[in-house]
Write an enzyme that holds these catalytic residues in place. Structure first.
Site, PDB file in Angstrom:
ATOM      1  N   SER A  92     -14.310  -2.100   0.480  1.00  0.00           N
ATOM      2  CA  SER A  92     -15.220  -0.980   0.206  1.00  0.00           C
ATOM      3  C   SER A  92     -16.674  -1.419   0.384  1.00  0.00           C
ATOM      4  CB  SER A  92     -15.013  -0.480  -1.223  1.00  0.00           C
ATOM      5  OG  SER A  92     -15.461  -1.448  -2.149  1.00  0.00           O
ATOM      6  N   ARG A 125      -5.442 -10.589  -9.332  1.00  0.00           N
ATOM      7  CA  ARG A 125      -4.643 -10.812 -10.545  1.00  0.00           C
ATOM      8  C   ARG A 125      -3.314 -11.491 -10.225  1.00  0.00           C
ATOM      9  NH1 ARG A 125      -5.068  -4.865 -12.477  1.00  0.00           N
ATOM     10  NH2 ARG A 125      -6.119  -4.717 -10.461  1.00  0.00           N
ATOM     11  N   TRP A 126      -2.728 -11.102  -9.084  1.00  0.00           N
ATOM     12  CA  TRP A 126      -1.455 -11.700  -8.657  1.00  0.00           C
ATOM     13  C   TRP A 126      -1.638 -13.210  -8.462  1.00  0.00           C
ATOM     14  CZ3 TRP A 126       0.605 -14.427  -4.599  1.00  0.00           C
ATOM     15  CH2 TRP A 126       1.985 -14.343  -4.406  1.00  0.00           C
ATOM     16  N   TRP A 146     -18.953  -5.575  -0.932  1.00  0.00           N
ATOM     17  CA  TRP A 146     -19.978  -6.516  -0.440  1.00  0.00           C
ATOM     18  C   TRP A 146     -20.629  -7.253  -1.608  1.00  0.00           C
ATOM     19  CZ3 TRP A 146     -19.862  -7.917   4.392  1.00  0.00           C
ATOM     20  CH2 TRP A 146     -19.497  -7.017   5.395  1.00  0.00           C
ATOM     21  N   LEU A 149       2.641   5.285  15.634  1.00  0.00           N
ATOM     22  CA  LEU A 149       2.005   5.221  14.304  1.00  0.00           C
ATOM     23  C   LEU A 149       0.516   4.905  14.495  1.00  0.00           C
ATOM     24  CD1 LEU A 149       2.080   4.797  11.121  1.00  0.00           C
ATOM     25  CD2 LEU A 149       2.615   2.411  11.605  1.00  0.00           C
ATOM     26  N   HIS A 167      -4.918 -12.349  -1.481  1.00  0.00           N
ATOM     27  CA  HIS A 167      -5.208 -11.521  -0.299  1.00  0.00           C
ATOM     28  C   HIS A 167      -4.271 -11.905   0.860  1.00  0.00           C
ATOM     29  CE1 HIS A 167      -8.526  -9.865  -2.412  1.00  0.00           C
ATOM     30  NE2 HIS A 167      -9.317 -10.910  -2.318  1.00  0.00           N
ATOM     31  N   ASP A 201      -4.905  -2.811  -4.614  1.00  0.00           N
ATOM     32  CA  ASP A 201      -5.390  -3.558  -5.781  1.00  0.00           C
ATOM     33  C   ASP A 201      -4.380  -4.521  -6.357  1.00  0.00           C
ATOM     34  OD1 ASP A 201      -8.002  -2.395  -6.726  1.00  0.00           O
ATOM     35  OD2 ASP A 201      -6.774  -0.617  -6.347  1.00  0.00           O
ATOM     36  N   ARG A 248      -8.001   5.449 -10.654  1.00  0.00           N
ATOM     37  CA  ARG A 248      -9.301   5.980 -10.218  1.00  0.00           C
ATOM     38  C   ARG A 248      -9.243   6.161  -8.713  1.00  0.00           C
ATOM     39  NH1 ARG A 248     -10.662   1.542 -13.196  1.00  0.00           N
ATOM     40  NH2 ARG A 248     -10.696   0.211 -11.368  1.00  0.00           N
ATOM     41  N   ILE A 249     -10.253   6.891  -8.175  1.00  0.00           N
ATOM     42  CA  ILE A 249     -10.330   7.016  -6.716  1.00  0.00           C
ATOM     43  C   ILE A 249     -11.294   5.981  -6.120  1.00  0.00           C
ATOM     44  CG2 ILE A 249     -12.016   8.926  -6.737  1.00  0.00           C
ATOM     45  CD1 ILE A 249     -10.072   9.964  -4.313  1.00  0.00           C
ATOM     46  N   ARG A 260      -1.971   4.206  -5.352  1.00  0.00           N
ATOM     47  CA  ARG A 260      -2.864   3.183  -5.904  1.00  0.00           C
ATOM     48  C   ARG A 260      -2.045   2.204  -6.729  1.00  0.00           C
ATOM     49  NH1 ARG A 260      -9.108   2.937  -7.667  1.00  0.00           N
ATOM     50  NH2 ARG A 260      -9.073   0.674  -7.677  1.00  0.00           N
ATOM     51  N   ASN A 317      -4.501  -8.044  -5.865  1.00  0.00           N
ATOM     52  CA  ASN A 317      -4.337  -9.336  -5.181  1.00  0.00           C
ATOM     53  C   ASN A 317      -4.886 -10.480  -6.035  1.00  0.00           C
ATOM     54  OD1 ASN A 317      -3.386  -7.889  -3.034  1.00  0.00           O
ATOM     55  ND2 ASN A 317      -5.220  -8.092  -1.776  1.00  0.00           N
TER      56      ASN A 317
HETATM   57  C1  FPP Z   1      -8.115  -5.565  -3.768  1.00  0.00           C
HETATM   58  O1  FPP Z   1      -7.558  -6.484  -4.710  1.00  0.00           O
HETATM   59  C2  FPP Z   1      -7.945  -6.040  -2.390  1.00  0.00           C
HETATM   60  C3  FPP Z   1      -8.950  -6.318  -1.498  1.00  0.00           C
HETATM   61  C4  FPP Z   1     -10.388  -6.174  -1.853  1.00  0.00           C
HETATM   62  C5  FPP Z   1      -8.649  -6.820  -0.119  1.00  0.00           C
HETATM   63  C6  FPP Z   1      -7.404  -6.281   0.543  1.00  0.00           C
HETATM   64  C7  FPP Z   1      -7.317  -6.758   1.959  1.00  0.00           C
HETATM   65  C8  FPP Z   1      -6.213  -7.269   2.557  1.00  0.00           C
HETATM   66  C9  FPP Z   1      -4.913  -7.461   1.838  1.00  0.00           C
HETATM   67  C10 FPP Z   1      -6.301  -7.689   3.993  1.00  0.00           C
HETATM   68  C11 FPP Z   1      -5.595  -6.715   4.928  1.00  0.00           C
HETATM   69  C12 FPP Z   1      -5.974  -7.032   6.323  1.00  0.00           C
HETATM   70  C13 FPP Z   1      -5.412  -6.583   7.459  1.00  0.00           C
HETATM   71  C14 FPP Z   1      -6.026  -6.903   8.773  1.00  0.00           C
HETATM   72  C15 FPP Z   1      -4.179  -5.768   7.466  1.00  0.00           C
HETATM   73  P1  FPP Z   1      -8.523  -7.176  -5.777  1.00  0.00           P
HETATM   74  O2  FPP Z   1      -9.198  -8.341  -5.138  1.00  0.00           O
HETATM   75  O3  FPP Z   1      -9.457  -6.139  -6.319  1.00  0.00           O
HETATM   76  O4  FPP Z   1      -7.545  -7.694  -6.879  1.00  0.00           O
HETATM   77  P2  FPP Z   1      -7.738  -7.511  -8.453  1.00  0.00           P
HETATM   78  O5  FPP Z   1      -7.737  -6.035  -8.676  1.00  0.00           O
HETATM   79  O6  FPP Z   1      -6.534  -8.181  -9.038  1.00  0.00           O
HETATM   80  O7  FPP Z   1      -9.032  -8.188  -8.807  1.00  0.00           O
END
Ligand code: FPP
Length: 221
Positions: free
Chosen positions: A47, A6-7, A51, A113, A19, A2, A174-175, A168, A4
């Site tokens: 998740s 906000r970052w 979608w 791994l 992402h 989680d 949360r889960i 997390r 990405n």
């Molecule tokens: C949650 O952050 C992140 C995701 C829904 C996507 C994560 C997927 C990747 C980083 C790609 C990894 C891929 C490979 C093949 C290794 P968010 O969008 O919910 O961010 P937020 O909580 O700030 O809104």
């Protein structure tokens, strides 16, 4: 993974930029896992609920995942990493499923791994699909006693040990429909660090916190 979005927002950029940077964190954490001899590592990348995000973000994420996994093949083979995707694969595109099948077949011999990418996954979906299979077994063997292992072997994680530690990021506690059944005795570490900032040092700190926990599995020591 989680944080990405906000970052990226904090830098005035589009969510997908977060992402992209998140993939670098996956890489850093995997490198550390190989270095430290961790046998299994899993990432909740998408998740079933995801979608419901805007189509543009879903498409960009699927594209990013397809491209990233294929681009990592040599790296996975070099480090003897077995790549596994678990989730409701019927919802993924034929193209992505074909890339996943190729990657899984090519890395099947990886013994250093196991990297599991949970894609289109939800814990409730997993329990339901396992329960359906178990019900089928029971119809063939009525009256047979039912034990937790009987459900476990129908989950998509069959054969993979339950997680010792779940991390997390981004301050969420949360889960969120992740591994509901498999986390019965998992240790949880919560960190405010956003996923794109979660690199080797943050991972080390989480492992140190895990190492300090007293795990009793409901028993008395
Ligand atoms: C949650 O952050 C992140 C995701 C829904 C996507 C994560 C997927 C990747 C980083 C790609 C990894 C891929 C490979 C093949 C290794 P968010 O969008 O919910 O961010 P937020 O909580 O700030 O809104």
């Amino acid at each position: 993974m989680d944080g990405n979005g906000r970052w990226a927002k904090a830098r005035g950029k589009d969510r997908i930029y977060g992402h992209f940077e998140g993939v670098e964190s996956v890489r850093a954490v995997m490198e550390a896992a190989v270095e430290w001899g961790i046998p299994y590592i899993s990432f909740f990348a998408f998740s079933e609920e995801n979608w419901g995000r805007p189509e543009q973000e879903v498409l960009a994420l699927m594209e990013l995942m397809g491209r990233t996994m294929v681009g990592e093949l040599d790296n996975f083979l070099e480090h003897r990493i077995r790549f596994v995707v678990l989730g409701n694969r019927a919802r993924l595109s034929d193209e992505l499923n074909a890339s996943i099948d190729r990657m899984m077949a090519a890395t099947a011999g990886g013994d250093a791994l196991t990297m599991i990418l949970f894609l289109s996954y939800s814990g409730q979906w997993d329990i339901l699909q396992a329960a359906e299979k178990m019900a089928h077994d029971l119809m063939n063997h009525p009256g047979q006693p039912v034990r937790p292992e009987d459900l476990s072997r129908h989950l998509v994680t069959a054969g993979i040990p339950d997680p010792d530690l779940l991390i997390r990021t981004s301050g969420e506690k949360r889960i969120s429909n992740y591994l509901l059944w498999q986390t019965a005795y998992t240790e949880f570490v919560f960190t405010d660090t956003l996923w794109p900032d979660f690199r080797k040092e943050a991972f080390r700190e989480a492992l140190e916190e895990f190492a300090s926990r007293d795990r009793r599995f409901g028993k008395i020591k």
